[in-house]
Structures are given as C-alpha cells and as structure tokens.
Design a protein around this motif. Structure first.
Motif, mmCIF file in Angstrom:
data_model
loop_
_atom_site.group_PDB
_atom_site.id
_atom_site.type_symbol
_atom_site.label_atom_id
_atom_site.label_comp_id
_atom_site.label_asym_id
_atom_site.label_seq_id
_atom_site.Cartn_x
_atom_site.Cartn_y
_atom_site.Cartn_z
ATOM 1 N N TYR A 1 0.843 -1.181 0.000
ATOM 2 C CA TYR A 1 0.000 0.000 0.000
ATOM 3 C C TYR A 1 0.884 1.239 0.000
ATOM 4 C CZ TYR A 1 -3.689 -3.253 1.195
ATOM 5 O OH TYR A 1 -4.568 -4.300 1.174
ATOM 6 N N ASP A 2 0.478 2.233 -0.718
ATOM 7 C CA ASP A 2 1.235 3.470 -0.787
ATOM 8 C C ASP A 2 0.243 4.624 -0.854
ATOM 9 O OD1 ASP A 2 1.182 2.161 -3.721
ATOM 10 O OD2 ASP A 2 0.920 4.322 -3.866
ATOM 11 N N ASP A 3 0.723 5.796 -1.145
ATOM 12 C CA ASP A 3 -0.131 6.986 -1.077
ATOM 13 C C ASP A 3 -1.257 6.978 -2.099
ATOM 14 O OD1 ASP A 3 -0.764 9.415 0.163
ATOM 15 O OD2 ASP A 3 0.285 10.563 -1.378
ATOM 16 N N TYR A 4 -1.154 6.149 -3.143
ATOM 17 C CA TYR A 4 -2.223 6.054 -4.127
ATOM 18 C C TYR A 4 -3.294 5.040 -3.730
ATOM 19 C CZ TYR A 4 0.260 8.854 -7.617
ATOM 20 O OH TYR A 4 0.876 9.867 -8.305
ATOM 21 N N GLY A 5 -3.043 4.261 -2.689
ATOM 22 C CA GLY A 5 -4.014 3.259 -2.277
ATOM 23 C C GLY A 5 -4.028 2.066 -3.222
ATOM 24 N N VAL A 6 -5.193 1.473 -3.394
ATOM 25 C CA VAL A 6 -5.318 0.293 -4.245
ATOM 26 C C VAL A 6 -6.410 0.508 -5.285
ATOM 27 C CG1 VAL A 6 -4.497 -1.310 -2.480
ATOM 28 C CG2 VAL A 6 -6.935 -0.780 -2.624
ATOM 29 N N GLU A 7 -6.285 -0.228 -6.388
ATOM 30 C CA GLU A 7 -7.301 -0.186 -7.422
ATOM 31 C C GLU A 7 -8.514 -0.996 -6.976
ATOM 32 O OE1 GLU A 7 -5.413 -1.484 -11.034
ATOM 33 O OE2 GLU A 7 -3.814 0.024 -10.881
ATOM 34 N N VAL A 8 -9.580 -0.933 -7.737
ATOM 35 C CA VAL A 8 -10.797 -1.648 -7.349
ATOM 36 C C VAL A 8 -10.586 -3.156 -7.299
ATOM 37 C CG1 VAL A 8 -12.353 0.138 -8.205
ATOM 38 C CG2 VAL A 8 -11.613 -1.683 -9.746
ATOM 39 N N THR A 9 -9.565 -3.631 -8.005
ATOM 40 C CA THR A 9 -9.258 -5.058 -7.997
ATOM 41 C C THR A 9 -8.406 -5.454 -6.802
ATOM 42 O OG1 THR A 9 -7.275 -4.682 -9.319
ATOM 43 C CG2 THR A 9 -9.326 -5.128 -10.511
ATOM 44 N N GLY A 10 -7.940 -4.479 -6.023
ATOM 45 C CA GLY A 10 -7.041 -4.746 -4.923
ATOM 46 C C GLY A 10 -5.583 -4.626 -5.295
ATOM 47 N N TYR A 11 -5.303 -4.328 -6.566
ATOM 48 C CA TYR A 11 -3.923 -4.192 -7.023
ATOM 49 C C TYR A 11 -3.372 -2.838 -6.561
ATOM 50 C CZ TYR A 11 0.139 -4.744 -9.992
ATOM 51 O OH TYR A 11 1.427 -4.883 -10.450
ATOM 52 N N PRO A 12 -2.110 -2.758 -6.131
ATOM 53 C CA PRO A 12 -1.543 -1.478 -5.675
ATOM 54 C C PRO A 12 -1.542 -0.436 -6.795
ATOM 55 C CG PRO A 12 -0.142 -3.315 -4.999
ATOM 56 C CD PRO A 12 -1.143 -3.872 -5.980
ATOM 57 N N ALA A 13 -2.281 0.632 -6.613
ATOM 58 C CA ALA A 13 -2.398 1.649 -7.661
ATOM 59 C C ALA A 13 -1.059 2.317 -7.946
ATOM 60 C CB ALA A 13 -3.436 2.697 -7.248
ATOM 61 N N GLY A 14 -0.260 2.503 -6.909
ATOM 62 C CA GLY A 14 1.036 3.148 -7.099
ATOM 63 C C GLY A 14 1.966 2.367 -7.991
ATOM 64 N N TRP A 15 1.857 1.032 -7.974
ATOM 65 C CA TRP A 15 2.683 0.224 -8.857
ATOM 66 C C TRP A 15 2.344 0.511 -10.318
ATOM 67 C CZ3 TRP A 15 3.242 -5.476 -6.764
ATOM 68 C CH2 TRP A 15 3.796 -5.432 -5.478
ATOM 69 N N SER A 16 1.055 0.626 -10.597
ATOM 70 C CA SER A 16 0.626 0.903 -11.977
ATOM 71 C C SER A 16 1.118 2.269 -12.432
ATOM 72 C CB SER A 16 -0.894 0.836 -12.078
ATOM 73 O OG SER A 16 -1.382 -0.447 -11.746
ATOM 74 N N VAL A 17 0.929 3.286 -11.585
ATOM 75 C CA VAL A 17 1.342 4.636 -11.943
ATOM 76 C C VAL A 17 2.849 4.690 -12.176
ATOM 77 C CG1 VAL A 17 1.495 7.019 -11.129
ATOM 78 C CG2 VAL A 17 -0.599 5.711 -10.758
ATOM 79 N N ALA A 18 3.621 4.071 -11.279
ATOM 80 C CA ALA A 18 5.074 4.070 -11.429
ATOM 81 C C ALA A 18 5.496 3.376 -12.719
ATOM 82 C CB ALA A 18 5.716 3.393 -10.218
ATOM 83 N N ALA A 19 4.853 2.268 -13.043
ATOM 84 C CA ALA A 19 5.200 1.529 -14.260
ATOM 85 C C ALA A 19 4.870 2.340 -15.508
ATOM 86 C CB ALA A 19 4.462 0.200 -14.284
ATOM 87 N N ALA A 20 3.737 3.032 -15.494
ATOM 88 C CA ALA A 20 3.357 3.850 -16.649
ATOM 89 C C ALA A 20 4.344 4.990 -16.851
ATOM 90 C CB ALA A 20 1.947 4.393 -16.459
ATOM 91 N N ARG A 21 4.744 5.622 -15.771
ATOM 92 C CA ARG A 21 5.709 6.714 -15.897
ATOM 93 C C ARG A 21 7.059 6.206 -16.375
ATOM 94 N NH1 ARG A 21 3.833 9.816 -10.346
ATOM 95 N NH2 ARG A 21 1.871 10.596 -11.209
ATOM 96 N N ALA A 22 7.426 5.010 -15.926
ATOM 97 C CA ALA A 22 8.679 4.424 -16.402
ATOM 98 C C ALA A 22 8.609 4.124 -17.896
ATOM 99 C CB ALA A 22 8.979 3.147 -15.613
ATOM 100 N N ALA A 23 7.457 3.636 -18.354
ATOM 101 C CA ALA A 23 7.298 3.340 -19.776
ATOM 102 C C ALA A 23 7.369 4.609 -20.616
ATOM 103 C CB ALA A 23 5.964 2.622 -20.009
ATOM 104 N N ILE A 24 6.748 5.674 -20.134
ATOM 105 C CA ILE A 24 6.783 6.950 -20.856
ATOM 106 C C ILE A 24 8.199 7.519 -20.861
ATOM 107 C CG2 ILE A 24 6.006 9.357 -20.738
ATOM 108 C CD1 ILE A 24 3.278 8.214 -19.779
ATOM 109 N N THR A 25 8.891 7.403 -19.746
ATOM 110 C CA THR A 25 10.273 7.875 -19.671
ATOM 111 C C THR A 25 11.156 7.121 -20.656
ATOM 112 O OG1 THR A 25 9.994 8.442 -17.327
ATOM 113 C CG2 THR A 25 12.249 8.208 -18.139
#
Length: 318
Positions: free
Chosen positions: A127-151
């Motif tokens: 768990y992090d400051d973004y909380g979790v997605e509706v599926t229970g998946y850590p939302a922050g992991w998704s956001v971090a991965a997307a930003r890494a892909a864009i970078t």
C-alpha cells in the motif's frame, strides 16, 4: 502480490524488439485484470481497426474505473502508434498514453495537488499513497510503471511536440510531463518548442507541462521564469494564465497582488472554456465549473464555496 505479478517488473523487462515489433504475445497480459481485453484492443488499433469498435477508449476507460495494471502494458504500444505519422488513429492513441500515469487527479485543482506526482512506491510496499485499485492491485505500482514506460520512450514522444497538429502537440506535452526528468531533457524540449510555438493554447500546454516536470524535479530558475511569464504582457493570455497557475503550484508564497490582478483580468468566461482544451484543465473541472475557474477559486479564493455545494441541499454550506 509481487514478483512476477509486479507490473513494474513486467514493463521493465519488455524488450525493444517486442515493443517495436508489436509482439503482443510476448507480454504477460493474462497476469492482470482485463489484460486479454487490453491486448485485443491494442491489436485491433495497431492493425487499423476502428477506434470506436475497440482500441482507443479502452485504456482511458479502465483507468477511469480505477483499473490501471493491464492498461500500463499498452503504453509502449500506444506510443509507437502515436509516433507513426501514417497511422489513421495516432492522435487517439497518443491521448491514451498518459492515462495510466495519473491517478486521483479528476476534480483536483489545489496548489498542493494539481501538478503533484507522488513518490514512486518501493517494491516491498503493498500500500502506498495512491491506495489500491478496485481489484485490490496497488495503484502506485501501476502509476510508477506507466511513468517508467513513458520515460523509456521519451525519445519517441519528443518529436511529437513539433507535429503539425496542435492537438498532437498538446497531448505529447501532457504525456511527457509525467516522465522522470533527472537530466532536465524533457523540460528543455518544452522550452525549445515554446520558443517556436505560435498557437496560444499549445503555448499554455507547454507552460503547464514545464511546471509539472518542475514540480517533480525542482529547478528554481524555472520557477523564476514562470513568474516572469505571467507578468509578461506580450505573452498570449492563455500562456500567462498557465504560468500563474504553474507558479502557484511551484511555490508556497502568498499570491502577490499583481498575479491576482492579472488572473482576474485574463480569466474571462470565454477563455476559461477555451482552456478546457488543455487536459489539465479538463480534468480539474466539473459539471458546473470549468477547470480554469476551479483552479482560480481554489488557489486564489478558497473562501468561496464549491458551486456544486451551493446547489446541494445536504451540503453543510447550504
């Protein structure tokens, strides 16, 4: 949930030949909720299928429903579709790219939150400051991965800042604003384009994008430049308003009188509606208030009630 199911690790392991060759079968879509649906959407979009039938809207729709993990895997492929000047739906694809890289930003218009990128979560934190997605998946992991892909694909996105289509230039700025910019190359790309940009609303987009990357990677000279920009009467009004908002987000200083005067003069109803073409403003607004109006109210006039509350009989302020 971790290890092989960490979308950050899956994105980091995605080989160039997989991304460039659209080898969708080499990606672990099935490990994440709705992954097969996203894979099919990207396949149809890549092969020129109608974006109305599937492709575009799938990624942003899943993000709106707080399901980003599988959508993240689409980011490298959407970026390559956007970079293909011959693709009929490149603008649609580009508009989808930054969706997984942003979370909890709809209706956000405060100085402290509008351009905020929270820190990337550590791998061992569920768990992090973004909380979790509706599926229970850590939302922050998704956001971090997307930003890494864009970078990782910033080299493909930067040329789009010079595209003949103003909408492409705005979308490219919005996507690149989420990139990690430790070497300040993205910010430099924004400033370079700004020197040549003639479209007032695109200039405003470049100013907001510059402010966003500066919020993530502080650079005092840029904050000073932002202040000079909103004070410069020769600048386009839209760019001056964007600079005023950007400066407010980059500092904790009280808003000076000349900023308040400039915003009051420039933020007409007509301009507020025009600036909703900027994705930052479109996201900040609501059904009863444009994004610019909400930013001005929350940043400069916090004592004023939310228009929605004024019409809500159950609101404490009613």
């Amino acid at each position: 949930m971790g290890g092989a199911f960490d979308v950050r690790a899956v994105v980091a392991a995605m080989r160039p030949e997989v991304k460039d060759g659209f080898l969708l079968g080499e990606v672990s879509w099935e490990r994440f909720p709705q992954g097969d649906h996203v894979r099919e959407a990207i396949h149809v979009l890549h092969t020129g299928g109608s974006p109305v039938r599937t492709g575009t809207g799938v990624v942003s729709g899943m993000c709106a429903n707080d399901m980003r993990a599988a959508a993240v895997l689409a980011v490298p492929f959407l970026t390559r579709i956007a970079a293909d000047t011959r693709h009929p739906y490149r603008a649609d694809a580009l508009a989808e790219v930054p969706s997984p890289a942003r979370a909890r930003y709809f209706g956000v218009a405060s100085r402290g939150e509008l351009l905020l990128h929270r820190a990337d979560p550590k791998y061992d934190e569920l768990y992090d400051d973004y909380g979790v997605e509706v599926t229970g998946y850590p939302a922050g992991w998704s956001v971090a991965a997307a930003r890494a892909a864009i970078t990782a694909d910033a080299v493909l996105l930067k040329p789009l800042l010079h595209d003949p289509d103003p909408a492409i230039r705005i979308s490219a700025a919005y996507a690149l604003a989420t990139a990690t910019d430790l070497d300040r190359a993205v910010r430099a790309a924004f400033r370079t384009r700004l020197d040549a940009e003639q479209d007032p609303i695109v200039r405003a987009a470049l100013v907001l994008a510059t402010a966003e990357v500066t919020r993530t990677h502080p650079h005092p000279p840029t904050t000073v430049w932002m202040r000079e920009c909103w004070r410069d009467g020769t600048q386009a009004s839209e760019a001056r308003l964007a600079a005023a908002i950007g400066w407010l987000c980059l500092t904790d200083e009280p808003a000076p009188d000349d900023l308040r005067a400039a915003v009051d003069d420039l933020a007409t109803d007509e301009r507020a509606h025009v600036m909703d073409d900027l994705p930052w403003m479109a996201a900040a607004g609501g059904s009863s208030e444009t994004g610019l109006r909400r930013c001005v109210r929350e940043m400069l006039h916090p004592e004023q009630p939310d228009p929605t509350e004024c019409n809500d009989p159950w609101s404490p302020r009613s």
